[in-house]
Design a protein around this motif. Structure first.
Motif, mmCIF file in Angstrom:
data_model
loop_
_atom_site.group_PDB
_atom_site.id
_atom_site.type_symbol
_atom_site.label_atom_id
_atom_site.label_comp_id
_atom_site.label_asym_id
_atom_site.label_seq_id
_atom_site.Cartn_x
_atom_site.Cartn_y
_atom_site.Cartn_z
ATOM 1 N N VAL A 48 0.836 -1.205 0.000
ATOM 2 C CA VAL A 48 0.000 0.000 0.000
ATOM 3 C C VAL A 48 0.867 1.250 0.000
ATOM 4 C CG1 VAL A 48 -1.661 1.359 1.337
ATOM 5 C CG2 VAL A 48 -1.978 -1.102 1.090
ATOM 6 N N GLY A 49 1.929 1.248 0.805
ATOM 7 C CA GLY A 49 2.826 2.407 0.869
ATOM 8 C C GLY A 49 3.502 2.693 -0.457
ATOM 9 N N VAL A 50 3.955 1.634 -1.139
ATOM 10 C CA VAL A 50 4.627 1.815 -2.437
ATOM 11 C C VAL A 50 3.649 2.353 -3.475
ATOM 12 C CG1 VAL A 50 5.729 0.603 -4.350
ATOM 13 C CG2 VAL A 50 6.403 0.083 -2.002
ATOM 14 N N ILE A 51 2.449 1.768 -3.518
ATOM 15 C CA ILE A 51 1.445 2.237 -4.488
ATOM 16 C C ILE A 51 1.081 3.693 -4.225
ATOM 17 C CG2 ILE A 51 -0.937 1.942 -5.270
ATOM 18 C CD1 ILE A 51 -0.622 -1.045 -4.798
ATOM 19 N N TYR A 52 0.917 4.038 -2.960
ATOM 20 C CA TYR A 52 0.542 5.418 -2.635
ATOM 21 C C TYR A 52 1.683 6.382 -2.979
ATOM 22 C CZ TYR A 52 -1.234 9.453 -0.121
ATOM 23 O OH TYR A 52 -1.690 10.701 0.191
ATOM 24 N N ALA A 53 2.918 5.948 -2.765
ATOM 25 C CA ALA A 53 4.057 6.789 -3.123
ATOM 26 C C ALA A 53 4.093 7.047 -4.625
ATOM 27 C CB ALA A 53 5.362 6.137 -2.665
ATOM 28 N N LEU A 54 3.748 6.037 -5.414
ATOM 29 C CA LEU A 54 3.706 6.210 -6.872
ATOM 30 C C LEU A 54 2.611 7.192 -7.275
ATOM 31 C CD1 LEU A 54 4.218 2.526 -8.092
ATOM 32 C CD2 LEU A 54 5.852 4.418 -8.250
ATOM 33 N N GLY A 185 -8.337 9.569 -4.611
ATOM 34 C CA GLY A 185 -7.309 8.554 -4.399
ATOM 35 C C GLY A 185 -6.191 9.038 -3.495
ATOM 36 N N LEU A 186 -5.793 10.302 -3.646
ATOM 37 C CA LEU A 186 -4.719 10.847 -2.806
ATOM 38 C C LEU A 186 -5.136 10.916 -1.340
ATOM 39 C CD1 LEU A 186 -3.401 13.744 -5.076
ATOM 40 C CD2 LEU A 186 -2.174 11.658 -4.476
ATOM 41 N N VAL A 187 -6.346 11.380 -1.102
ATOM 42 C CA VAL A 187 -6.807 11.531 0.288
ATOM 43 C C VAL A 187 -7.059 10.170 0.928
ATOM 44 C CG1 VAL A 187 -8.633 12.433 1.755
ATOM 45 C CG2 VAL A 187 -7.764 13.818 -0.135
ATOM 46 N N LEU A 188 -7.817 9.312 0.242
ATOM 47 C CA LEU A 188 -8.114 7.999 0.810
ATOM 48 C C LEU A 188 -6.854 7.154 0.936
ATOM 49 C CD1 LEU A 188 -11.482 7.039 -0.945
ATOM 50 C CD2 LEU A 188 -11.107 8.036 1.310
ATOM 51 N N GLY A 189 -5.960 7.268 -0.028
ATOM 52 C CA GLY A 189 -4.702 6.534 0.058
ATOM 53 C C GLY A 189 -3.868 6.976 1.247
ATOM 54 N N GLY A 190 -3.875 8.279 1.538
ATOM 55 C CA GLY A 190 -3.146 8.774 2.700
ATOM 56 C C GLY A 190 -3.739 8.262 3.997
ATOM 57 N N LEU A 192 -5.503 5.513 4.373
ATOM 58 C CA LEU A 192 -5.229 4.075 4.468
ATOM 59 C C LEU A 192 -3.783 3.815 4.867
ATOM 60 C CD1 LEU A 192 -6.134 1.158 4.062
ATOM 61 C CD2 LEU A 192 -5.550 1.393 1.634
ATOM 62 N N THR A 193 -2.855 4.548 4.273
ATOM 63 C CA THR A 193 -1.441 4.349 4.591
ATOM 64 C C THR A 193 -1.159 4.634 6.058
ATOM 65 O OG1 THR A 193 -0.820 4.965 2.327
ATOM 66 C CG2 THR A 193 0.903 5.041 3.993
ATOM 67 N N ILE A 194 -1.704 5.730 6.563
ATOM 68 C CA ILE A 194 -1.507 6.061 7.980
ATOM 69 C C ILE A 194 -2.237 5.066 8.868
ATOM 70 C CG2 ILE A 194 -1.891 7.801 9.752
ATOM 71 C CD1 ILE A 194 0.303 8.455 7.741
ATOM 72 N N MET A 213 3.718 10.439 13.448
ATOM 73 C CA MET A 213 3.612 11.893 13.265
ATOM 74 C C MET A 213 4.440 12.356 12.074
ATOM 75 S SD MET A 213 3.677 13.425 17.142
ATOM 76 C CE MET A 213 3.610 15.104 16.504
ATOM 77 N N GLY A 214 5.643 11.803 11.937
ATOM 78 C CA GLY A 214 6.488 12.183 10.800
ATOM 79 C C GLY A 214 5.863 11.803 9.478
ATOM 80 N N MET A 215 5.263 10.597 9.412
ATOM 81 C CA MET A 215 4.630 10.159 8.167
ATOM 82 C C MET A 215 3.413 11.016 7.836
ATOM 83 S SD MET A 215 3.174 6.387 7.144
ATOM 84 C CE MET A 215 4.809 5.666 7.278
ATOM 85 N N VAL A 216 2.598 11.304 8.851
ATOM 86 C CA VAL A 216 1.413 12.142 8.627
ATOM 87 C C VAL A 216 1.825 13.536 8.156
ATOM 88 C CG1 VAL A 216 -0.558 13.246 9.728
ATOM 89 C CG2 VAL A 216 -0.006 10.871 10.261
ATOM 90 N N ALA A 217 2.852 14.106 8.799
ATOM 91 C CA ALA A 217 3.306 15.441 8.412
ATOM 92 C C ALA A 217 3.844 15.448 6.988
ATOM 93 C CB ALA A 217 4.377 15.927 9.388
#
Length: 250
Positions: A48-54, A185-190, A192-194, A213-217
């Motif tokens: 999920v993290g890799v897909i969201y990063a892409l 997709g950007l919002v929901l992916g964020g 889901l990732t968090i 906190m670092g990932m969310v920021a």
């Protein structure tokens, strides 16, 4: 309040939300030892993290390319307008004055009227095209009795064609936006990732909290950056009218 300050406030708020969410999870839904060793959760989180990063990278590249395109069209448009104005200085005094007045009127229309409209995402009116027609008329109606002035007229006509093409490109850039489905997709992916980071339990809870906190920021910062670049003429990060103001005054 500037976009930078607003962005920092949103990033800080996003980090605080992540912090509070993790505290609630740790306090009321503690992770059992056997859950910490679950390899499937780690694999899913990684995918999920890799897909969201892409998705983030593609969105950022898209809006950045739109910004570069807008800056290129602005530079070409202002340069051609200035060249027409300069070529007009070789004409007879009456023709020279009409050409330069028309060029200045066009430049001020772009800076004073069209730029605020583009920054607000509003549709640009037809007045600019009318002023461009006035400039073309002033050039084509000039006295070209000599060969030298005929050559100048030919160069000015070519510059007017470049100017019109650059204007069309600028107005097209002003209307470019990301599809709403991509924002979803950007919002929901964020989210889901968090959310998946809450599936893990780390003995050092403050370390876990700091990581979340670092990932969310970071995700919040990226979303704010994409949002500000979505309009290629947005104040601060987008293209600005500096080429026009530099060549034709404020």
């Amino acid at each position: 309040m500037s976009n930078i300050v607003s962005g920092l406030i949103v990033v800080a708020f996003a980090a605080l939300v992540g912090f509070l969410g993790l505290l609630v999870k740790v306090r009321f839904f503690p992770v059992k030892e056997e859950e910490e060793k679950e390899d499937v959760a780690g694999y899913v989180t990684m995918v999920v993290g890799v897909i969201y990063a892409l998705i983030l990278a593609l969105a950022l590249v898209a809006v950045w390319e739109n910004k570069d395109s807008a800056e290129g069209h602005v530079a070409a448009e202002s340069s051609s307008l200035h060249e027409v104005s300069q070529l007009g200085t070789t004409m007879l005094p009456t023709d020279r004055q009409r050409i330069q007045d028309a060029a200045n009127a066009y430049a001020h229309q772009v800076v004073d009227t069209e730029w605020p409209e583009m920054r607000k995402g509003e549709e640009v009116g037809e007045a600019g095209w009318g002023l461009l027609t006035d400039l073309r008329t002033a050039v084509l109606s000039s006295d070209v009795a000599t060969t030298a002035r005929q050559d100048v007229l030919s160069d000015a006509t070519n510059q007017l064609s470049i100017l019109a093409d650059a204007r069309r490109g600028r107005l097209d850039d002003a209307g470019k936006r990301m599809p709403p489905v991509l924002w979803i997709g950007l919002v929901l992916g964020g989210v889901l990732t968090i959310g998946l980071t809450f599936a893990y339990g780390i003995e050092q809870r403050f370390t876990h909290i700091g990581m979340v906190m670092g990932m969310v920021a970071l995700i919040g910062f990226m979303l704010i950056l994409i949002y500000n670049l979505e309009n290629p003429f947005n104040h601060g990060l987008g293209a600005d009218p500096e080429p026009f103001t530099r060549l034709f005054g404020g």
